[in-house]
Design a protein around this motif. Structure first.
Motif, PDB file in Angstrom:
ATOM      1  N   GLN A 228     -40.753   5.282-104.157  1.00 26.75           N
ATOM      2  CA  GLN A 228     -41.372   5.278-102.822  1.00 26.75           C
ATOM      3  C   GLN A 228     -41.085   3.971-102.094  1.00 26.75           C
ATOM      4  OE1 GLN A 228     -45.548   6.192-103.164  1.00 26.75           O
ATOM      5  NE2 GLN A 228     -45.195   8.378-102.912  1.00 26.75           N
ATOM      6  N   LEU A 229     -41.199   2.868-102.821  1.00 29.79           N
ATOM      7  CA  LEU A 229     -40.929   1.566-102.205  1.00 29.79           C
ATOM      8  C   LEU A 229     -39.465   1.473-101.781  1.00 29.79           C
ATOM      9  CD1 LEU A 229     -42.994  -0.754-104.549  1.00 29.79           C
ATOM     10  CD2 LEU A 229     -43.479  -0.237-102.166  1.00 29.79           C
ATOM     11  N   MET A 230     -38.590   1.976-102.627  1.00 27.58           N
ATOM     12  CA  MET A 230     -37.164   1.990-102.288  1.00 27.58           C
ATOM     13  C   MET A 230     -36.946   2.754-100.981  1.00 27.58           C
ATOM     14  SD  MET A 230     -34.095   3.896-104.307  1.00 27.58           S
ATOM     15  CE  MET A 230     -34.619   5.494-103.725  1.00 27.58           C
ATOM     16  N   GLU A 231     -37.629   3.883-100.835  1.00 24.75           N
ATOM     17  CA  GLU A 231     -37.480   4.694 -99.618  1.00 24.75           C
ATOM     18  C   GLU A 231     -37.921   3.903 -98.383  1.00 24.75           C
ATOM     19  OE1 GLU A 231     -39.483   8.512 -99.711  1.00 24.75           O
ATOM     20  OE2 GLU A 231     -39.134   8.776 -97.561  1.00 24.75           O
ATOM     21  N   LEU A 232     -39.036   3.184 -98.506  1.00 25.50           N
ATOM     22  CA  LEU A 232     -39.527   2.365 -97.388  1.00 25.50           C
ATOM     23  C   LEU A 232     -38.487   1.333 -96.965  1.00 25.50           C
ATOM     24  CD1 LEU A 232     -43.225   1.525 -98.322  1.00 25.50           C
ATOM     25  CD2 LEU A 232     -42.410   2.937 -96.429  1.00 25.50           C
ATOM     26  N   ILE A 233     -37.896   0.685 -97.975  1.00 18.96           N
ATOM     27  CA  ILE A 233     -36.887  -0.352 -97.698  1.00 18.96           C
ATOM     28  C   ILE A 233     -35.686   0.244 -96.963  1.00 18.96           C
ATOM     29  CG2 ILE A 233     -35.198  -1.888 -98.811  1.00 18.96           C
ATOM     30  CD1 ILE A 233     -37.449  -2.235-101.025  1.00 18.96           C
ATOM     31  N   LEU A 234     -35.235   1.403 -97.431  1.00 16.24           N
ATOM     32  CA  LEU A 234     -34.074   2.037 -96.803  1.00 16.24           C
ATOM     33  C   LEU A 234     -34.369   2.426 -95.357  1.00 16.24           C
ATOM     34  CD1 LEU A 234     -32.734   4.299 -99.674  1.00 16.24           C
ATOM     35  CD2 LEU A 234     -31.985   2.018 -99.011  1.00 16.24           C
TER      36      LEU A 234
END
Ligand SMILES: [Zn+2]
Length: 225
Positions: A190-196
């Motif tokens: 989920q955090l990765m998605e936010l960053i992207l």
């Protein structure tokens, strides 16, 4: 041409339009939206996926015209917005191919219950995100710091990126006996998605809005005195 992780074979492959491209004008909006669809063939498994794009009046894609026999050129210009079958990950606009590939692996691993692989690929995705902005030296921690220094990510996003890094650190260095819970992998993905979304999608959407607003301004007739 379009390239993505295939929803059938899971390979990151090129997709080529196969057969006719269908263009349907939306009746409710009196043609202010057109729905463009075509079947695309996967270079790896040859199976057909359905690619779709909705084009709104006034967008830059609106100006392109579909010429019979030049489907490849047309689709290269308008891009494919959504795919059926999809490959399990959320749709994030404007990702470079390397970043898209790494993030799709993270989503796929998480979906398949491979939690360590999901966390490692989330970590790799952040490395690829930094590299896409010319940051390719030093530790992951220093890369994250540089991304923040270059205003690519907010402080809150930097904190998120640091959290993923800490999770993935042990595993990336061979400590595979750390216990990984489903929720750990979910948080990382989920955090990765936010960053992207912050690094690639938001600036892209903002520039599209800006261009549309500028176009409207240029087209509006000045008020009479
Ligand atoms: Zn395929």
């Amino acid at each position: 041409m379009a390239s993505r992780v295939c929803g059938y074979c899971g390979v990151h492959a090129h997709f080529t339009p196969a057969g006719e491209t269908s263009v349907v004008h939306d009746e409710e909006t009196e043609g202010a939206i057109i729905y463009v669809q075509a079947a695309f063939s996967c270079a790896a498994c040859k199976l057909l996926s359905l690619g779709s794009t909705d084009i709104f009046a006034g967008s830059s894609e609106w100006a392109y015209e579909l010429v019979a026999g030049e489907e490849v050129k047309y689709w290269s210009a308008i891009g494919v917005e959504s795919w059926l079958p999809d490959n399990g990950g959320p749709k994030i606009a404007n990702l470079p191919a390397t970043v898209q590939k790494a993030s799709e692996e993270a989503f796929k691993s998480f979906k398949a219950g491979q939690h360590m692989a999901a966390i490692l690929m989330a970590r790799t995705t952040i490395e690829a995100t930094a590299k896409a902005h010319g940051i390719d030296k030093g530790t992951l921690a220093s890369k994250i710091k540089k991304m923040h220094d270059q205003h690519l990510i907010l402080v809150s996003t930097k904190t998120a990126a640091d959290a993923i890094r800490d999770f993935g650190n042990d595993m990336a260095h061979g400590d595979l006996d750390v216990a990984v819970a489903w929720s750990d992998a979910r948080d990382c993905v989920q955090l990765m998605e936010l960053i992207l979304r912050e690094v690639f999608e938001l600036p892209h959407l903002a520039s599209q809005l800006e261009a549309r607003a500028a176009k409207r301004k240029a087209q509006s007739v000045p008020a009479e005195q």
